[in-house]
Design an enzyme around this catalytic site. Structure first.
Site, PDB file in Angstrom:
ATOM      1  N   HIS A 161       7.141  -7.290  -2.549  1.00  0.00           N
ATOM      2  CA  HIS A 161       7.003  -6.601  -1.262  1.00  0.00           C
ATOM      3  C   HIS A 161       8.085  -7.071  -0.285  1.00  0.00           C
ATOM      4  CE1 HIS A 161       3.433  -4.551  -2.344  1.00  0.00           C
ATOM      5  NE2 HIS A 161       2.590  -5.557  -2.237  1.00  0.00           N
ATOM      6  N   SER A 181      -4.404   2.782   4.658  1.00  0.00           N
ATOM      7  CA  SER A 181      -4.680   2.137   3.383  1.00  0.00           C
ATOM      8  C   SER A 181      -4.556   0.623   3.492  1.00  0.00           C
ATOM      9  CB  SER A 181      -3.708   2.662   2.322  1.00  0.00           C
ATOM     10  OG  SER A 181      -3.977   2.075   1.065  1.00  0.00           O
ATOM     11  N   LYS A 240       0.811  -1.221   0.000  1.00  0.00           N
ATOM     12  CA  LYS A 240       0.000   0.000   0.000  1.00  0.00           C
ATOM     13  C   LYS A 240       0.844   1.270   0.000  1.00  0.00           C
ATOM     14  CE  LYS A 240      -3.524  -0.448  -0.491  1.00  0.00           C
ATOM     15  NZ  LYS A 240      -4.127  -0.760  -1.834  1.00  0.00           N
TER      16      LYS A 240
END
Length: 304
Positions: free
Chosen positions: A117, A147, A56
């Site tokens: 990630h 988020s 995010k």
């Protein structure tokens, strides 16, 4: 050898769709130890472009920018597949796909754009060995937290966040998927001094997308016309992407992402955390931030 613990008890799971593998204390959404072994041995190619982020932090947005750059601003080419199917995640397996993204990446022709990630110390050694270019995007932690919370609510393959108060505590202690935001951004900040890493900030891209896109072009050693540059900036703006089915994730089944709970592209505006944080949470967060970021030259803006 990285220490691996499967199904770490600190992260709750939604039934059947989620699997946690804890690697060096970092909870990762990796399907199995066997898949992690394949990730570690992933054969990077010299012309691979890696997009690295904490969740995010603008992953999806930057993917669209990079895709437009690689396709010389050709909007139709960038609508060839839905966003999630255009460029694979190194470590993920999505419920609607028959095989892990890593296997999809292995079958792709060059040049590849691959997302991850993973924290810097867990990326496959071949990425460093091949001296691949890496674009890293960091987002201020307050907006990132909010988020990420809403994404957990709408994505079936992520743990149930319960409520914002509980998710806040897990985020601050690094007990969320991908671990500590602090460790992630600092790790990649240090990595830029040793590898080909372009370190960008979400807030900077939001404030001046044309300037930041020019930085990316210089990093990728790519020349385009002013007309194409303006086209890229326009078509990768939040409002335009939000209306593009190939970019807003609305083509996915609601069993994967339920936009009625929370849209994938929610607001995208720095400073929106103020609508969710309590005064006490903000004060506590600022104290923890100062403690965790002490000694680092990294600075973030929590609004623009």
């Amino acid at each position: 050898m990285a220490k691996i613990e499967k199904n770490a008890p600190t992260v709750e799971k939604k039934p059947e769709l989620f699997n946690i593998l804890e690697v060096d204390g970092v909870p990762l959404a990796v399907l199995s130890k066997e898949l992690w072994d394949k990730i570690c041995n992933f054969p990077a190619r010299p012309d691979d472009l890696i997009l690295a982020t904490y969740p995010k932090s603008g992953t999806h947005w930057m993917q669209e920018i990079l895709d437009m750059i690689q396709n010389d601003g050709d909007v139709e080419k960038c609508k060839r597949f839905p966003s999630l199917d255009r460029h694979p995640f190194l470590e993920l397996k999505f419920p609607h796909k028959e095989k892990p993204d890593l296997e999809i990446a292995l079958e792709m022709s060059s040049p590849r754009l691959i997302k991850t990630h993973l924290p810097s110390h867990l990326i496959p050694p071949s990425i460093r060995k091949e001296n691949c270019k890496i674009v890293y995007v960091a987002r201020n932690p307050k907006d990132c937290l909010v988020s990420y919370y809403h994404f957990h609510r709408m994505a079936s393959f992520l743990p149930d966040p319960q409520n914002l108060e509980e998710f806040y505590e897990k985020f601050m202690s690094g007990k969320v998927t991908c671990g500590s935001w602090f460790d992630h951004v600092k790790g990649w900040w240090a990595a830029k001094d040793r590898h080909q890493v372009l370190y960008l900030f979400y807030e900077d891209i939001k404030k001046d997308p044309k300037w930041e896109t020019e930085k990316i072009l210089k990093f990728l050693e790519k020349d385009i016309s002013e007309e194409i540059l303006n086209k890229i900036v326009y078509h990768t703006s939040f409002d335009v992407m939000k209306q593009n089915p190939m970019a807003n994730y609305t083509t996915l089944p609601t069993s994967i992402m339920d936009h009625s709970i929370s849209p994938f592209m929610r607001k995208g505006m720095p400073g929106d955390w103020k609508n969710d944080f309590t005064v006490a949470q903000n004060e506590e967060f600022d104290k923890d931030y100062q403690k965790n970021m002490a000694g680092s030259s990294l600075t973030f803006r929590t609004e623009i």
